[in-house]
Design an enzyme around this catalytic site. Structure first.
Site, PDB file in Angstrom:
ATOM      1  N   SER A  73     -17.050 -12.211  15.722  1.00  0.00           N
ATOM      2  CA  SER A  73     -17.046 -13.508  14.981  1.00  0.00           C
ATOM      3  C   SER A  73     -18.291 -14.210  15.688  1.00  0.00           C
ATOM      4  O   SER A  73     -18.428 -13.684  16.560  1.00  0.00           O
ATOM      5  CB  SER A  73     -16.330 -14.214  14.774  1.00  0.00           C
ATOM      6  OG  SER A  73     -15.224 -13.598  13.988  1.00  0.00           O
TER       7      SER A  73
HETATM    8  N1  SAH Z   1     -11.833 -10.923  16.047  1.00  0.00           N
HETATM    9  C1  SAH Z   1     -13.102 -10.374  15.930  1.00  0.00           C
HETATM   10  C2  SAH Z   1     -13.574 -10.203  14.479  1.00  0.00           C
HETATM   11  C3  SAH Z   1     -13.114  -9.174  14.171  1.00  0.00           C
HETATM   12  S1  SAH Z   1     -14.001  -8.585  12.095  1.00  0.00           S
HETATM   13  C4  SAH Z   1     -14.393 -10.076  16.606  1.00  0.00           C
HETATM   14  O1  SAH Z   1     -14.420 -10.921  16.816  1.00  0.00           O
HETATM   15  O2  SAH Z   1     -14.462  -9.357  17.043  1.00  0.00           O
HETATM   16  C5  SAH Z   1     -11.584  -9.111  11.462  1.00  0.00           C
HETATM   17  C6  SAH Z   1     -10.853  -7.778  11.867  1.00  0.00           C
HETATM   18  O3  SAH Z   1      -9.361  -7.875  11.016  1.00  0.00           O
HETATM   19  C7  SAH Z   1     -11.470  -5.778  11.755  1.00  0.00           C
HETATM   20  O4  SAH Z   1     -11.422  -5.653  13.164  1.00  0.00           O
HETATM   21  C8  SAH Z   1     -10.928  -5.498  10.981  1.00  0.00           C
HETATM   22  O5  SAH Z   1     -10.470  -4.638  10.496  1.00  0.00           O
HETATM   23  C9  SAH Z   1      -9.414  -6.366  10.989  1.00  0.00           C
HETATM   24  N2  SAH Z   1      -8.211  -6.144   9.965  1.00  0.00           N
HETATM   25  C10 SAH Z   1      -8.604  -6.581   8.743  1.00  0.00           C
HETATM   26  N3  SAH Z   1      -6.754  -6.640   8.185  1.00  0.00           N
HETATM   27  C11 SAH Z   1      -6.172  -6.173   8.975  1.00  0.00           C
HETATM   28  C12 SAH Z   1      -4.913  -6.053   8.686  1.00  0.00           C
HETATM   29  N4  SAH Z   1      -4.052  -6.003   7.834  1.00  0.00           N
HETATM   30  N5  SAH Z   1      -3.792  -5.814  10.099  1.00  0.00           N
HETATM   31  C13 SAH Z   1      -4.950  -5.677  11.368  1.00  0.00           C
HETATM   32  N6  SAH Z   1      -6.212  -5.763  11.522  1.00  0.00           N
HETATM   33  C14 SAH Z   1      -6.913  -6.183  10.630  1.00  0.00           C
END
Ligand code: SAH
Length: 218
Positions: A73
């Site tokens: 993000s």
């Molecule tokens: N906070 C992270 C954002 C990653 S994007 C950063 O700054 O790096 C969102 C993340 O949520 C992705 O890695 C995706 O794989 C995960 N995600 C999506 N659906 C999910 C679910 N149902 N349970 C757990 N993680 C999930």
């Protein structure tokens, strides 16, 4: 930072300068006022959490790809979501969407402990390797769907969700401790960041913050 420099051309001091500038121009000037959040974002080495090819962009005002069609993000979004959770060293946090692990590190700096859930095993593995290399010991990792949490009664003072469901999942509202706060993007094409608070009487209050664009929750 030179426009054509490779990551290995950049020194720790270069990254530190970029990081301090990020905090001043992207966060403090945009009304993030919680000093503990600003301090944590000055400390955490964001460039360690992005793929090598993107390291020199790690402190830019934007999200970046991290593999598996997911993104780390934008720094401002990390800062304002964290601030909205009212972090504290006596509080426990739950994070859905470990991703790169950057947000996890910020939470680990500010909370007593963090439970973080990631859908993709390889993303979780990479995040775990970096976070343990950086010395964090107050993080518990789970792989799987963040909405199917282990069957227990654990509740959290803060819940951070970084992928967008269509509606606020009741499973997560149920995990909010009294006085607990959850920050979550909700929607499909058009998403808004929602702040969900369970007040001292147990009542749920939902406020809309601002429009965002997150990957969909799996
Ligand atoms: N906070 C992270 C954002 C990653 S994007 C950063 O700054 O790096 C969102 C993340 O949520 C992705 O890695 C995706 O794989 C995960 N995600 C999506 N659906 C999910 C679910 N149902 N349970 C757990 N993680 C999930």
């Amino acid at each position: 930072m030179g426009l054509f420099s490779k990551p290995e051309d950049l020194t720790d001091a270069d990254y530190q300068r970029a990081r301090l500038r990020m905090v001043e121009t992207q966060l403090a000037k945009r009304n993030i006022a919680d000093q503990s959040v600003l301090e944590a974002m000055r400390r955490v080495l964001r460039h360690r959490f992005v793929p090598d090819d993107y390291q020199r962009e790690a402190y830019d005002d934007s999200p970046l790809p991290i593999g598996n069609d997911q993104t780390i993000s934008q720094p401002y979004v990390v800062g304002s979501m964290t601030e909205a959770l009212h972090p504290g060293k006596n509080k426990r946090a739950l994070e859905i969407g470990t991703g790169s692990g950057y947000q996890t590190a910020i939470l680990a700096e500010l909370f007593e402990s963090v439970v973080t859930v990631e859908y993709f095993a390889d993303l979780s593995g990479r995040a775990q390797a970096i976070l343990s290399d950086l010395g964090y010991k107050n993080i518990e990792y789970h792989i799987g769907d963040g909405l199917s949490l282990p069957e227990n009664d654990d509740c959290y003072d803060a819940i951070m969700v970084t992928a967008a469901p269509k509606i606020i999942p009741p499973e997560l509202i149920n995990r909010l401790a009294v006085g607990g706060r959850m920050i979550i993007p909700v929607g499909e094409m058009i998403q808004y960041l929602k702040l969900v608070v369970r007040d001292e009487d147990g009542e749920i209050d939902i406020r809309t913050m601002y429009q965002v664009r997150f990957v969909p929750l799996q």
